[in-house]
Design a protein around this motif. Structure first.
Motif, short mmCIF file in Angstrom:
data_model
loop_
_atom_site.label_atom_id
_atom_site.label_comp_id
_atom_site.label_asym_id
_atom_site.label_seq_id
_atom_site.Cartn_x
_atom_site.Cartn_y
_atom_site.Cartn_z
N HIS A 1 -10.98 15.72 -3.51
CA HIS A 1 -9.69 15.43 -4.14
C HIS A 1 -9.21 16.63 -4.97
CE1 HIS A 1 -7.30 13.30 -7.48
NE2 HIS A 1 -6.50 13.47 -6.46
N GLU A 2 -10.13 17.26 -5.69
CA GLU A 2 -9.79 18.43 -6.50
C GLU A 2 -9.24 19.55 -5.61
OE1 GLU A 2 -11.98 21.74 -9.42
OE2 GLU A 2 -13.13 20.14 -8.48
N LEU A 3 -9.89 19.77 -4.46
CA LEU A 3 -9.46 20.81 -3.53
C LEU A 3 -8.08 20.50 -2.96
CD1 LEU A 3 -9.93 23.29 -1.69
CD2 LEU A 3 -11.12 21.75 -0.09
N LEU A 4 -7.90 19.27 -2.50
CA LEU A 4 -6.62 18.88 -1.88
C LEU A 4 -5.47 18.93 -2.88
CD1 LEU A 4 -7.87 15.85 0.26
CD2 LEU A 4 -7.37 18.18 1.04
N ARG A 5 -5.76 18.49 -4.09
CA ARG A 5 -4.72 18.50 -5.12
C ARG A 5 -4.36 19.94 -5.53
NH1 ARG A 5 -4.39 13.90 -9.81
NH2 ARG A 5 -2.73 14.79 -11.04
N TYR A 6 -5.35 20.82 -5.57
CA TYR A 6 -5.11 22.22 -5.89
C TYR A 6 -4.18 22.85 -4.86
CZ TYR A 6 -6.11 26.97 -7.51
OH TYR A 6 -5.99 28.25 -8.02
N ARG B 1 -6.76 8.25 -3.80
CA ARG B 1 -7.05 6.98 -3.13
C ARG B 1 -6.64 7.04 -1.66
NH1 ARG B 1 -3.44 3.09 -6.56
NH2 ARG B 1 -2.04 4.84 -6.13
N GLN B 2 -7.31 6.21 -0.85
CA GLN B 2 -6.92 6.10 0.56
C GLN B 2 -5.56 5.42 0.67
OE1 GLN B 2 -9.67 4.53 3.42
NE2 GLN B 2 -11.41 5.69 2.63
N MET B 3 -4.79 5.88 1.62
CA MET B 3 -3.45 5.34 1.84
C MET B 3 -3.23 5.21 3.34
SD MET B 3 0.11 7.22 0.74
CE MET B 3 1.70 6.72 1.45
N PRO B 4 -2.78 4.06 3.83
CA PRO B 4 -2.61 3.89 5.28
C PRO B 4 -1.45 4.75 5.81
CG PRO B 4 -1.72 2.00 4.11
CD PRO B 4 -2.43 2.82 3.08
N LEU B 5 -1.50 4.98 7.11
CA LEU B 5 -0.39 5.70 7.75
C LEU B 5 0.85 4.80 7.77
CD1 LEU B 5 -2.22 7.34 10.80
CD2 LEU B 5 -1.97 8.20 8.47
N SER B 6 2.00 5.42 7.89
CA SER B 6 3.25 4.68 7.91
C SER B 6 3.84 4.67 9.31
CB SER B 6 4.26 5.32 6.94
OG SER B 6 5.55 4.79 7.10
N GLN C 1 7.23 5.66 -4.49
CA GLN C 1 6.27 5.58 -3.40
C GLN C 1 5.03 6.43 -3.69
OE1 GLN C 1 8.29 5.57 0.65
NE2 GLN C 1 9.97 6.31 -0.62
N ARG C 2 3.94 6.12 -3.03
CA ARG C 2 2.72 6.91 -3.17
C ARG C 2 2.92 8.27 -2.51
NH1 ARG C 2 -2.21 3.06 -1.45
NH2 ARG C 2 -3.41 4.90 -2.03
N LYS C 3 2.19 9.27 -3.00
CA LYS C 3 2.39 10.65 -2.57
C LYS C 3 1.15 11.15 -1.84
CE LYS C 3 4.34 13.19 -5.63
NZ LYS C 3 4.52 14.00 -6.87
N PRO C 4 1.18 11.23 -0.50
CA PRO C 4 0.01 11.73 0.23
C PRO C 4 -0.14 13.24 0.09
CG PRO C 4 1.79 11.28 1.76
CD PRO C 4 2.27 10.84 0.41
N ILE C 5 -1.38 13.72 -0.02
CA ILE C 5 -1.61 15.15 -0.12
C ILE C 5 -2.48 15.67 1.03
CG2 ILE C 5 -1.31 15.19 -2.61
CD1 ILE C 5 -4.33 15.18 -2.94
N PRO D 1 0.80 -1.23 0.00
CA PRO D 1 0.00 0.00 0.00
C PRO D 1 0.83 1.28 0.00
CG PRO D 1 -0.06 -1.05 2.16
CD PRO D 1 0.58 -2.03 1.23
N MET D 2 2.14 1.18 0.24
CA MET D 2 2.99 2.38 0.24
C MET D 2 3.66 2.61 -1.12
SD MET D 2 2.56 3.51 3.23
CE MET D 2 2.00 2.95 4.85
#
Length: 241
Positions: free
Chosen positions: A155-160, A127-132, A106-110, A85-86
């Motif tokens: 998602h649009e807001l967070l990515r902006y 997409r949902q991503m677990p904590l590390s 690696q996946r990129k959390p926003i 998942p990472m």
């Protein structure tokens, strides 16, 4: 009687020799045994460590040392790593010097979401991503009644925010109220920023940035405000403390 064209004969012999040597070296290369694994990360995130990637390889394929190149299914190795998942993407290949090379993206959390008793990241793809266990990303914290905002809009807001250098450094918190309106927190100033519904965000954020730049030039003017309202796209409305 035809005259033998020796140049053509030499050309055929040389071509045959090249094919033989290539075939011989390819067979010999395939039969070579791997000397170990070399893992490379394409970014500076630390959600998954080198040790964990090595552990994944060992759990699924044992010690790669001693395995013949031709007997290792590289596609299967990539699929195993991609399931983590990472990991966003893994490219695996055998190097000329006899090592298994894995290039990991690696996946990129926003953003990080607090949803009742659970907490997770939202990545750049929405997409949902677990904590590390190894690393905590410095991203805005999202809370409140997030189901009041559609996933696509959130998602649009967070990515902006993530893609804008100013907003990325400036916005640290996002709360969704019961009516679906969005309220944000500033990193350096104790004021609430009312975005309202997630529409016309480009114009609203442009208004906010223009207001913010003007306010901080007037010394402590921004510290006098309790709320900054961006709901009206033609103007910024503020209330003082």
């Amino acid at each position: 009687m035809k005259k033998i064209k020796w140049n053509d004969v030499r050309l055929v012999l040389m071509l045959g020799l090249v094919i033989f040597l290539y075939s011989f070296s390819s067979k010999r290369n395939e039969s070579r045994k791997l000397k170990g694994a070399d893992i490379e990360f394409t970014d500076n995130e630390n959600f998954i460590t080198l040790e964990k990637v090595n552990k994944l390889l060992i759990q699924n394929y044992g010690n790669v040392m001693g395995i013949e190149k031709v007997k290792l299914d590289l596609g299967s190795v990539e699929k195993t790593l991609d399931k983590n998942p990472m990991i966003q993407n893994a490219e695996v290949f055998a190097t000329v010097d006899g090592k298994l090379k894995a290039v990991i993206t690696q996946r990129k959390p926003i953003a990080r979401v607090y949803d009742g008793d659970s907490s997770y990241y939202i990545d750049y793809e929405g997409r949902q991503m677990p904590l590390s266990e190894n690393y905590t990303a410095r991203v805005p914290l999202v809370s409140g009644d997030i189901n009041r905002v559609g996933k696509k809009q959130l998602h649009e807001l967070l990515r902006y925010i993530y893609d804008d250098d100013f907003l990325k450094k400036n916005i640290i918190g996002i709360e969704v109220n019961p009516s679906g309106g969005v309220v944000m927190k500033n990193r350096n100033y104790d004021c609430e920023i009312f975005l309202g519904s997630v529409v016309s965000i480009d114009r609203k954020f442009n208004n906010y940035k223009a207001f913010f730049q003007d306010a901080i030039q007037q010394d402590t003017l921004i510290e006098q405000y309790k709320t900054i309202n961006l709901k009206f796209t033609q103007q910024v409305v503020c209330t003082k403390k």
